[in-house]
Design an enzyme around this catalytic site. Sequence first.
Site, PDB file in Angstrom:
ATOM      1  N   ASP B   4      45.780  41.438  44.129  1.00  0.00           N
ATOM      2  CA  ASP B   4      46.168  42.227  43.066  1.00  0.00           C
ATOM      3  C   ASP B   4      47.378  43.200  43.709  1.00  0.00           C
ATOM      4  O   ASP B   4      47.221  43.591  45.002  1.00  0.00           O
ATOM      5  CB  ASP B   4      45.057  43.271  42.784  1.00  0.00           C
ATOM      6  CG  ASP B   4      45.391  44.070  41.450  1.00  0.00           C
ATOM      7  OD1 ASP B   4      46.560  43.908  41.027  1.00  0.00           O
ATOM      8  OD2 ASP B   4      44.735  45.032  41.082  1.00  0.00           O
ATOM      9  N   ASP B 102      50.826  40.692  37.465  1.00  0.00           N
ATOM     10  CA  ASP B 102      50.580  40.973  39.275  1.00  0.00           C
ATOM     11  C   ASP B 102      49.270  40.787  39.713  1.00  0.00           C
ATOM     12  O   ASP B 102      49.016  41.436  40.460  1.00  0.00           O
ATOM     13  CB  ASP B 102      50.941  42.678  39.329  1.00  0.00           C
ATOM     14  CG  ASP B 102      49.910  43.537  38.630  1.00  0.00           C
ATOM     15  OD1 ASP B 102      49.065  42.953  37.690  1.00  0.00           O
ATOM     16  OD2 ASP B 102      49.970  44.581  38.968  1.00  0.00           O
ATOM     17  N   GLU B 103      48.609  39.841  39.047  1.00  0.00           N
ATOM     18  CA  GLU B 103      47.392  39.520  39.789  1.00  0.00           C
ATOM     19  C   GLU B 103      47.052  37.968  39.631  1.00  0.00           C
ATOM     20  O   GLU B 103      47.374  37.456  38.512  1.00  0.00           O
ATOM     21  CB  GLU B 103      46.252  40.171  38.880  1.00  0.00           C
ATOM     22  CG  GLU B 103      45.577  41.210  39.088  1.00  0.00           C
ATOM     23  CD  GLU B 103      44.685  41.719  37.961  1.00  0.00           C
ATOM     24  OE1 GLU B 103      43.438  41.448  38.191  1.00  0.00           O
ATOM     25  OE2 GLU B 103      44.951  42.042  37.034  1.00  0.00           O
TER      26      GLU B 103
END
Lengths: 373, 392
Positions: B4, B102-103
């Site tokens: 993350d 973003d993960e």
Amino acid sequence: MIIEIDKDHLLKSVIIADSVISSKPVNPLLANCCFNVTENNIEIIATDNEIAVKTYIDAISDSKKSFTCNGKRLSQILKEFPVGNVIIDINESNIIKINSKSGKIKGSYKLIGTSAEEFPEIISVSSKNMIEFDQVVLKEMIKKVIYAASTDSIKPVFNGIFFKTDGNKISTVASDSRRLSIVTKEIENNIKIDEGIIIPLKTIHEIYKLLNAGKCIFSVQDKQCCFKIGDTEIISRLIDGQFPNYKQVIPKDFKAECIVDNKLFMESLRRAMIFSKEPTYKIICKFTKNNLHIEAKTPELGEAEEYIDIELKGEEDITLGINAQYIMESVKEIDSLGLKISLTGQMSPVTFMSENDSSYIAVIMPIQIKNAD
Amino acid sequence: MHIDMDAFFTSVEQADNPQLKGKPVIVGSDPDNGNGRGVVSAASYEARKYGIKSAMPISKAYKLCPNGIFIRPRMHRYGGISSRIMEIFRKYTPLVEQISVDEAFLDCTGSCALFGTPPEIAKKIKSDIYESTGLTASIGISGNKSISKIASELQKPDGLVLCPPGEEKNFISMLPIGVIWGIGKNSQKIFHNLGINKVKDIASMSVKDLEKLFGKTGIHLWQLANGIDSRKVNSDFDYQKSISREVTFNRDTDSFETLKKSLFEIIDNVSHNLRKSDMSAKTVFIKLRRSDFSTFTRSYSFNFHTDSNTVIYSECLKMLLQLMESQKDIDLKIRLIGAGVSNLILNENFEESQLDLFTNCSADKIEAKSDSIYDLLKNKYGNKVKKASMLE
């Protein structure tokens, strides 16, 4: 009280009444048929609270009495009795003694009944707003559309047949939202159900079983309808809700039209659809100027293709995916030699009807296929 | 392994503009001196110290930190960086499941022989990301997805947390129940009312009781609370689940015409983006927020996939009408309208579907054509191209 009656007559009436009884009645009393006996006839009533059946049968009795008993049990035992009259003896505690008049059966059968006091009263429909139907016509109007009705309960309005009058015409319509079938006939009476009513499928099945020959009477009142067929009355609730605007989905203008040989088309379809798969039974129909190309492909099964000669009237070729089972069910109700197929586009309804009679129309929505451009 | 990125949007801004480093940066809509009416998209760690969180009204964030640096989001830039990061992940394993911008989950089981133990791989990934983008990431490592995701949260920012095999249940037992994926605000309330606050309390409940409370999800929650999660890393998973837009009005409104106009613009934008990604949608939804922040949504699923502006707009308009009708007694103006599409598929994976007679699905050729011409013009001349009804 003693009743004497032909066992086959009684058996037939009990079966008619018992067939509406729900397999899991909410009220245990409704698992029984109610018998209202007078000196010269018996009225048998059964209901599941949605639909009620009243049927009358001639019988000789020494007095009046009402009672209820399990119709299935009664019909089972009657079935096994020898042909001829039976003697039914009902005592004060509603124990029903049944024996054959012939004396061939040595022994006794006692069925436990109950008092009819709490059995719901079934109100007969008034004689207002009645229509006299030819049973054969009504049967045909049901048969030609019933397969198109929906049996899943997602949209209740599709779980029945829609009856609607328009001037001196009456139509039956059924749809499951993917296809729609409609029959329109002229009638003499002036029944007015311009708003239309939806009769539940269960009721339709009961009526259909009874329809035979001669006239029958159909009436509507409030949220109920009633059919009087022979010695039997079926009273049913109507399905609440607005049947969708079916006229809007029956195409009026077509991009292309053709007449195919009904028999050849059905035979080709029956063969080709062996290579399609349930539940969509998808086949691809390509309509070109002189040819109808039918194709079915299922990766794990194989593929089929056939050509049928046609003369396509229209500007452009049309290729569409469609459920072959739907076509089969609709087209088998068309008995003319020529079948008229009318197209409005790859993603819009296809219409099937007889080449020379527009009283029956089947509309089927295509299956969206990949090469949609 | 779950990776993350730390405060992704704001970190990108700080990396692009080093002057912003160490300062409270807030990415979101225009605060307009405290009168702004949108929300916070992301807040830097410095800004979080002021109590600013994502999804908070921008005006509240402004009050908490009037000297903060408020920046409008640059989604395009974030998307570019995101793809670079995803590329780095794929260097170490083909099994990458991107779950948001973003993960991602990585399954490195098969690449240990090549790149070393999972913690070693994690360190390499972190340094690769830093070198390539100047950003930091937090990584959680364990034998399953749920524990990895929880682990990556524990040491933010720039964290690396390992849960040794066999330790899964103990690892999470003392944590608050909110860490479990699938326990949102509502479920938390239900649990708190039952006096259940820690993961171990759920783990010791009977599966039957959980099932009674939450249905099938209950069984799943019990498994997660016990450190059990058999879901695989799905590299085919397409993280883009929906496309939507929202408009916050400058002044709360009760004019249906205004709502309708905004809806038209939103759908125009949404359907354009849908077609641009070469996708079709099955579900459409709308959202209304009243002046007291009460929020109402409606959704509808077609039984076909569509990218047609008209089809999507007319269904959304229908839902808007229904929603307004059902709430005509509510005397509160509307501050926000949103709409979008979900249940997306790539057009190439398009499923054949039976069409419906009564739903207007006329994905008509003429309309599809006008959509595609419009898209073409818009791609060439940008937002100058507008539909007539959108002209001021």
